[in-house]
Design an enzyme around this catalytic site. Structure first.
Site, short mmCIF file in Angstrom:
data_model
loop_
_atom_site.label_atom_id
_atom_site.label_comp_id
_atom_site.label_asym_id
_atom_site.label_seq_id
_atom_site.Cartn_x
_atom_site.Cartn_y
_atom_site.Cartn_z
N LYS A 1 0.84 -1.19 0.00
CA LYS A 1 0.00 0.00 0.00
C LYS A 1 0.89 1.26 0.00
CE LYS A 1 -0.12 1.52 4.49
NZ LYS A 1 -0.62 2.58 5.20
N HIS B 1 -1.62 -5.18 5.87
CA HIS B 1 -1.19 -6.06 6.96
C HIS B 1 -2.28 -6.26 8.02
CE1 HIS B 1 -0.11 -2.35 9.13
NE2 HIS B 1 -0.12 -3.07 10.22
N LYS C 1 -3.82 -10.06 10.51
CA LYS C 1 -3.92 -10.24 11.96
C LYS C 1 -4.85 -11.42 12.26
CE LYS C 1 -3.16 -5.30 12.88
NZ LYS C 1 -2.00 -5.12 13.75
N HIS D 1 -6.64 0.13 5.90
CA HIS D 1 -6.90 -0.81 6.98
C HIS D 1 -8.35 -0.82 7.49
CE1 HIS D 1 -2.67 -0.99 6.75
NE2 HIS D 1 -2.40 0.03 7.51
C1 BG6 Z 1 0.74 1.47 8.68
C2 BG6 Z 1 0.64 2.97 8.67
O1 BG6 Z 1 0.21 0.93 7.51
O2 BG6 Z 1 0.03 0.95 9.79
C3 BG6 Z 1 1.18 3.55 9.96
O3 BG6 Z 1 1.37 3.51 7.56
C4 BG6 Z 1 0.50 2.90 11.15
O4 BG6 Z 1 1.02 4.96 9.98
C5 BG6 Z 1 0.54 1.38 11.04
O5 BG6 Z 1 1.14 3.35 12.33
C6 BG6 Z 1 -0.30 0.73 12.14
O6 BG6 Z 1 -0.12 -0.66 12.12
P1 BG6 Z 1 -0.22 -1.54 13.44
O7 BG6 Z 1 -0.29 -2.95 12.99
O8 BG6 Z 1 1.00 -1.20 14.23
O9 BG6 Z 1 -1.45 -1.08 14.16
#
Ligand code: BG6
Length: 495
Positions: free
Chosen positions: A168, A198, A202, A260
């Site tokens: 992304k 990602h 999870k 997300h």
């Molecule tokens: C990333 C974003 O995709 O996801 C970040 O670019 C963000 O800004 C992160 O902090 C959050 O991921 P996780 O899994 O740590 O909540």
């Protein structure tokens, strides 16, 4: 006379469940952007963890590549990988496991006009493996570089029969997303494209499917008759951590929501898929996106934490949001009239990943309600916490022991940590890389879904409301309470 038991209902088997973890075919994995941050933090440590968990293919090679100006030799790449695993990995880079993994790493530089070292490294890796291993390219490079990298893979023949993982952001609006998809599709057909988000790796995302579709308890409630509102809340405690350049051009809506949070919404809101396979799951997810109403900027609060404009690299008059809360409406038979409230932001009071389904109140109240429990509806919720490894809590009202009929809020909690051993758990990236090697696209986003999400976002991108300031360590700017009225934000948890 006692009645005989009714005959047991046969369970309809939709699809045969595979009892064992399938193993990927032999692979050459090419990390494009092998010297970059993502490879260092996630990909190299993740691949090593897959190797120690016995989940890599029987025979594999990992070829790193980058422009000649950043090139490493094989020994340099191995040292780079070892440092990455030491710093960010869960398994120590030592012993036989490390020696075997390290031996599988090679490097071949590639520039537009000089791809030969990469071609040579891939050919050599395939020769060492023998037979016809699969090729998987992981494009861990900024989006501006995608089109030229993809074109190079096409031109050199490296893309033939290969799969590609794309990182992304998948565009910044509808037009750029279409252009990006066109550039990728010129070389890779959709069945070979794995757009990685990602959050979908999870454990708790797969668990939403299990919760809904493997139990008789929850799915019957999962609709507008029983659910009054849904919240998808991902506050972050971290600030932009020096990523001003990236963040100024992106903002929280593009960075977190279009990717997300909307993806989670697709899983929470989907209809039961006809089978547990990629096409069926993604068809249902895209149907949710197609049912989403275009966003109404009047139902969006954008915020910016105080002090953001003073950070190095940030425009002192910046209008970029570091926080966003919004209402999404899903216009279909299951969800019509049920608001979905989404929130994410940097420098907030807590870092959490929480989905809350607020259940409707019973039609009549016959108990003298505990005023506190009744006031905010919290004793009537299903809460899915996506923290790795996560939990699911049903909050309800129960009678307090004692002479009077006093009700109090309680929770029935399923906690991953307390229920299962975490030994087999994979980190989100590991899970997704493994799925890509297996060729399973279930947890990857599809081009039509992405384009639809940019389409519903257009009204907001064209007329964003002004950013409102908020204090670091707070829950966001004024106005976020009104956004969800007559409901309340589930977070913060009540102490
Ligand atoms: C990333 C974003 O995709 O996801 C970040 O670019 C963000 O800004 C992160 O902090 C959050 O991921 P996780 O899994 O740590 O909540």
């Amino acid at each position: 006379m006692a009645q005989p038991d009714p005959p047991a209902q046969p369970v309809q088997q939709v699809q045969q469940v595979q009892p064992v973890q399938p193993s990927p075919d032999d692979h050459v994995v090419v990390l494009v952007g092998a010297t970059g941050d993502l490879a260092r933090r996630k990909l190299l440590p993740g691949l090593f963890h897959l190797a120690t968990a016995g989940l890599m293919p029987k025979r594999y090679r990992i070829v790193g590549t980058a422009p000649a100006a950043e090139a490493l030799d094989d020994a340099g790449f191995r040292a780079h990988a070892r440092r990455a695993v030491e710093e960010f990995g869960r398994s120590r880079p030592e012993g036989r496991a490390w020696e075997e993994f390290e031996a599988a790493l090679t490097f071949g530089a590639a520039d537009d006009d000089a791809p030969e070292p990469l071609l040579e490294a891939v050919r050599e890796a395939e020769r060492v493996i023998g037979g016809s291993p699969r090729r998987l390219f992981h494009l861990a490079v900024p989006p501006v570089a995608f089109p030229s990298v993809v074109a190079l893979l096409g031109r050199t023949g490296l893309a033939r029969d290969a799969r590609v993982i794309v990182e992304k952001p998948f565009g910044t609006d509808l037009e750029s997303a279409r252009a990006l998809n066109a550039a990728v599709h010129a070389v890779f057909d959709e069945s070979r494209v794995f757009r990685i988000d990602h959050f979908l790796g999870k454990e708790a995302v797969d668990n939403i499917l299990a919760l809904r579709f493997a139990n008789g308890l929850f799915e019957p409630l999962w609709n507008r008759q029983h659910i009054s509102h849904v919240q998808i809340d991902v506050p972050e405690r971290i600030d932009i951590q020096g990523r001003a350049h990236f963040f100024e051009g992106t903002g929280t809506f593009r960075d977190m929501v279009v990717t997300h949070l909307f993806q989670l919404l697709g899983f929470v809101a989907m209809e039961p898929p006809v089978a547990f396979d990629a096409q069926s799951l993604r068809d249902e997810q895209v149907k949710v996106f197609r049912s989403m109403r275009p966003l109404d900027p009047a139902h969006v609060v954008r915020g910016q934490y105080t002090g953001y404009r003073a950070e190095a690299g940030v425009d002192p008059a910046s209008d970029t949001e570091t926080f966003v809360a919004l209402r999404v409406e899903v216009d279909n038979w299951r969800w019509a009239g049920v608001p979905f409230h989404l929130r994410s932001g940097k420098a907030l009071a807590e870092g959490r990943h929480v989905v809350t389904l607020g259940l409707r109140e019973p039609v009549l109240r016959m108990f003298p309600f505990d005023a506190r429990a009744a006031a905010d509806g919290r004793g009537n919720e299903l809460v899915v916490d996506f923290a790795d490894p996560g939990s699911v809590t049903a909050r309800f009202l129960a009678k307090e022991p004692g002479p009077s009929m006093r009700l109090a809020e309680v929770g029935m909690v399923f906690d991953y940590d307390g229920s299962f051993t975490a030994d087999n758990a994979l980190e989100a990236y590991e899970h997704l890389i493994l799925q890509a090697m297996l060729g399973d696209q279930s947890l990857f986003t599809r081009s039509d879904g992405i384009e639809r999400l940019w389409e519903v976002s257009a009204p907001l991108l064209e007329a964003p409301p002004p950013v409102r300031p908020y204090a670091p360590g707070s829950w966001g700017p004024d106005g976020i309470g009104e956004l969800v009225a007559p409901y309340r934000w589930h977070l913060p948890d009540r102490g």
